[in-house]
Design an enzyme around this catalytic site. Structure first.
Site, mmCIF file in Angstrom:
data_model
loop_
_atom_site.group_PDB
_atom_site.id
_atom_site.type_symbol
_atom_site.label_atom_id
_atom_site.label_comp_id
_atom_site.label_asym_id
_atom_site.label_seq_id
_atom_site.Cartn_x
_atom_site.Cartn_y
_atom_site.Cartn_z
ATOM 1 N N LYS A 132 0.855 -1.229 0.106
ATOM 2 C CA LYS A 132 0.057 0.018 -0.041
ATOM 3 C C LYS A 132 0.852 1.284 0.098
ATOM 4 C CE LYS A 132 -2.614 2.987 2.840
ATOM 5 N NZ LYS A 132 -1.882 4.018 2.014
ATOM 6 N N GLY A 182 5.504 3.826 10.697
ATOM 7 C CA GLY A 182 4.848 4.996 10.620
ATOM 8 C C GLY A 182 4.478 5.342 12.151
ATOM 9 N N SER A 183 3.255 5.999 12.124
ATOM 10 C CA SER A 183 2.809 6.622 13.436
ATOM 11 C C SER A 183 2.362 5.627 14.425
ATOM 12 C CB SER A 183 1.749 7.656 13.315
ATOM 13 O OG SER A 183 0.601 6.902 12.920
ATOM 14 N N ARG A 184 2.323 5.769 15.643
ATOM 15 C CA ARG A 184 1.799 4.801 16.571
ATOM 16 C C ARG A 184 0.437 4.872 16.549
ATOM 17 N NH1 ARG A 184 3.647 5.898 22.933
ATOM 18 N NH2 ARG A 184 2.372 4.254 23.903
ATOM 19 N N GLY A 239 -1.171 4.773 13.762
ATOM 20 C CA GLY A 239 -1.434 3.682 12.496
ATOM 21 C C GLY A 239 -1.155 2.483 12.739
ATOM 22 N N GLU A 256 6.823 -0.562 13.135
ATOM 23 C CA GLU A 256 7.892 0.280 13.423
ATOM 24 C C GLU A 256 7.150 1.567 13.723
ATOM 25 O OE1 GLU A 256 10.378 3.199 13.246
ATOM 26 O OE2 GLU A 256 11.329 1.997 11.665
ATOM 27 N N CYS A 285 12.935 8.331 12.260
ATOM 28 C CA CYS A 285 12.681 7.652 13.580
ATOM 29 C C CYS A 285 13.931 7.494 14.572
ATOM 30 C CB CYS A 285 11.993 6.503 13.201
ATOM 31 S SG CYS A 285 12.850 5.555 11.795
ATOM 32 N N GLU A 329 6.721 11.183 21.594
ATOM 33 C CA GLU A 329 7.462 11.544 20.103
ATOM 34 C C GLU A 329 7.007 12.961 19.580
ATOM 35 O OE1 GLU A 329 7.463 8.833 17.275
ATOM 36 O OE2 GLU A 329 9.165 9.568 16.095
#
Lengths: 538, 538
Positions: free
Chosen positions: B199, B256-258, B260, B280, B317, B407
């Protein structure tokens, strides 16, 4: 061999008296959240003593001690940790007849199988002792630095594996030694450097206490922190959930029912910090009989099948609960039916399991287009008696009724007469994940078997050519795992030396001076462990 | 190097024209569930073409092709699969300036860093090509049988790893090449023998199409099934969830984000058959400065710190978002503040990220007992401009306010003046899991550093001694992972050769005839792969 469980003390009343207490670090703690007793499933006799069940405070105390023990225990040398595991094995062996008698009384498992399981359990501990000493499990990797590389220097990177943290282990009922207090989960976690908190299975509390005391004695003998091991008694829903949810527990090992495993998975996933649950749950272990082998050895296979099916009253996770027969299966079914008919009733592990077995087999008996081939004997003198039962149906019926592939824990199996290879492939495509898949093939079946193997490996953790799935060899190459719902985590095994990896994670060290590195990563490799340098064996 | 993306075609309009279509196997499929365009974050310009977003039917088609490709692709020889990965790398390299220009336009990342990331991406593919060819990843293990063993013969058990099945990869925004369509997740999954459905990230659709076509060309050139690779565009909540929930998807990679990542973890866990999600997510990468090194090099460290912090507008990151300073930090803070003040405004990846960054830094600025040390420049000509900001507080405040360790994605950091080592240990005990943890120590700090390392390895996947966490070396010993919430699965890495293990599971073969075994397990070891026999290197 030495220590408080040494030969001189074997069977002495002072050492082996059961207390009914939890073992929380070095302390005996009597739980007050209810009681449970062992029950002899053959006689219904309530066994002494009563075990007090623990609550949140017991969990807090045990896990807090485990957390305190963690930095010390994980820093033990490979030699020291290996020696500790050996002492655990020695101490359990030293329990000898006392332990065997208690297991027989609490589980109804016959004496010879208990002795076999005891040997397997302590051999497994010694195998992990050798794994620890070898050091390959550390996964040591070194990448050669290049300070002159342009545009940026290449750093000095080294990698090893460290334990995740304290581990919670949930014992199984059907292997009161090998998958219980000092079973594969505990052995592999202790090998990894993780303190262990065991929730004992309520069906064999006396066995659990005996084994727990043997581990505790080894902890003391080796001067390890008391929190290296604790043993709790309690209700799965309450104490068990509290244990999984404790913030200092880092991973969970479980062997048991699908519903029990999924409950722990859900509890772990709902934590603020989710943790892995390695649950071994449900498998019906399909066996495929190809036409050539059925024609050549149908009757012999039928007899051998029932021997595997009825071992331990069928209460094995690798029990062959489904047989797919291609070609003329009459001789196989006739021989299997005769063997089932001759099988005596056998004590099941406890009344709950026996009740579930009766319900499961009655469901099979009542399913449309399913016929009962034969039933074994019933022994009215046995309280929780299991009666072997064999059913048969055809491939169309199996494909139309998903419930026919649900596990019935006990000595029941379903023979499916499959129309052809195309239908078999259709069936394999609908099968849930399994611990094992077996194919029997004669010379004439080799091409079919060769084409099937890649399909079988997609649904199972262990693929057998001939033979029967019961009996799991403990070694380096075995896999006791498989796709969901056989396990919650298909990339692992709960038996064999690879099981240690469940409790580890890799850490990289960048530009750390040699003097500050763990021994296994220092330039001189003082421990002599196997390492990879730049991806190749050093 | 050869193929339709070879040097002869580089930059040709026919080959490189962007279409706005999804790449589903060999077909271009235009999505109709809305549109998205690349946007130049520096100028706000909407880029051509518009990309049609896919829906459930696109997911079904891509995954169905992947499932059809799976048995063929996983059966490719080590040599063939390795050559395929090399061609993917060659094809991407051949895109050259065309690709670099598109990345710059879609992300605002400066040309030199894009070229560096391109080299890293194709080097990573070639590294996995070498890993595949080597065959160590197969984890081949053989246990010697013993037919004469009593009471039961010891079976012939052999073990290797096979791919889980088709893998879904979710691209990251901040590494449009190295963590995107042909990034580490895709490279490691293809290396493992798993077909991949990507994706694309909506922030760089043109980049995604270019790279996707390079992979597709390699699939065709090597005669692989078209379903080996597909590229989808779509909304994360709809198409993304549908992809994770498709019954033929076996595992998921995400960077990506937490929020997501956790949404995908929840979707995967709620499937009838749960699957692993390797996400991650979130890390603030603490850096510890000990008193000796602060006294000796405080000013130099302050300058170097800001260089690391402001790289890529802080959108890494491994960005150092937290600094714990023990001792006199005045020189460090002064130098860092001066460097921050001199840092120009820089284009962030897109307007959403910039908006979140402004909100996050404003929260820091408004927190009690937190002071703003310095702020960098703002460039009014840049649409999504990121302004570097440095904050400071003390250990007591940090301990009292958990939100201070969240973060903030961008060039912001918080310096915490820690009272003493005891307070630092208290802080480390409350820190969430991290990708990295760094300690700077002078000679006088060695004992403190040595005592800290075992604590740091418990909270991070990579521990650095000196230096700065940004810049992740791709090799055999690196770990880009760590305890939750740095990742959802701490026992893995998303960078480096160990990443291949995420897509594999072990299978054991019991008493399978040599002729039916996979080559890597046959007696003669015709592939010459590294193997363990009875636990030791063969």
């Amino acid at each position: 061999m030495s220590g408080v469980y040494g030969a001189n003390h074997q069977g002495s009343a002072a050492t082996l008296a059961l207390t009914g207490s939890m073992l929380i670090g070095a302390a005996d703690v009597r739980g007050s959240a209810g009681e449970v007793r062992g029950v002899n499933p053959a006689t219904g006799e309530q066994l002494e003593p009563a075990y007090g069940l623990g609550d949140q405070s017991a969990v807090d105390r045990a896990v807090s001690l485990a957390w305190q023990a963690f930095p010390v225990y994980r820093a033990t040398s490979l030699a020291a940790r290996s020696a500790f595991l050996t002492t655990v094995a020695d101490n359990i062996d030293a329990l000898g007849d006392t332990l065997v008698a208690r297991v027989v009384a609490e589980t109804g498992i016959p004496d010879p199988r208990v002795r076999g399981e005891l040997a397997r359990t302590t051999n497994q501990l010694r195998l992990f002792a050798s794994v620890v000493a070898d050091g390959r499990w550390l996964g040591a990797r070194l990448d050669t630095p290049d300070p002159d590389r342009a545009p940026l220097p290449k750093p000095d990177l080294r990698q090893r594996k460290i334990p995740l943290g304290p581990v919670a282990v949930f014992s199984a009922s059907n292997f009161p030694l090998a998958f219980s207090v000092a079973g594969g989960d505990t052995a592999s976690a202790l090998a990894a450097g993780a303190p262990v908190v065991v929730k004992a299975h309520s069906a064999h509390p006396g066995t659990s206490e005996l084994v727990g005391r043997a581990i505790r004695a080894a902890v003391a003998e080796h001067g390890l922190p008391e929190g290296t091991f604790s043993l709790l008694f309690g209700d799965g829903r309450n104490l068990g959930t509290a244990l999984v949810k404790h913030p200092r527990i880092a991973a969970v090992g479980f062997t048991g029912s699908r519903s029990g495993g999924l409950a722990l998975v859900a509890a772990a996933a709902s934590r603020p910090v989710p943790i892995p649950v390695y649950a071994e749950m449900s498998s019906v272990n399909p066996v495929i009989l190809l036409p050539g082998v059925l024609a050549e050895q149908g009757a012999e296979l039928g007899t051998a099948f029932v021997t595997s099916l009825t071992t331990s009253a069928g209460q094995l996770c690798t029990n062959p609960g489904l047989v797919f027969a291609l070609g003329d299966a009459d001789a196989f079914v006739a021989a299997a039916g005769a063997a089932i008919g001759a099988a005596p009733g056998a004590a099941m592990l406890n009344a709950n399991i026996q009740q579930s077995y009766v319900e499961g087999t009655d469901r099979l008996a009542g399913a449309g287009n399913v016929t009962e081939v034969a039933a074994g004997g019933v022994d009215a003198t046995i309280g929780a008696c299991g009666q072997a039962r064999l059913f048969a149906t055809d491939g169309d019926t199996f494909l139309a009724n998903h419930a026919l592939q649900e596990e019935v824990f006990g000595a029941a199996s379903l023979v499916v007469r499959v129309a052809d290879v195309a239908q078999l492939e259709q069936i394999l495509d609908t099968l849930e994940g399994q611990l094992t898949a077996t194919v029997h093939a004669a010379a004439a079946d080799q091409d079919t078997a060769a084409a099937l193997l890649p399909r079988l490996e997609l649904i199972a953790g262990r693929v057998l050519f001939g033979g029967w799935p019961t009996g799991v060899e403990v070694g380096h190459a075995v896999v006791h795992g498989g796709p969901f719902p056989a396990t919650s985590t298909p990339a692992t095994t709960s038996v064999g030396t690879l099981a240690i990896e469940r409790w580890l994670r890799p850490v990289a060290y960048q530009n750390v001076p040699d003097a500050l590195l763990p021994d296994e990563l220092r330039a001189a490799n003082p421990l002599g462990v196997p390492r990879l340098r730049d991806g190749a064996a050093e």
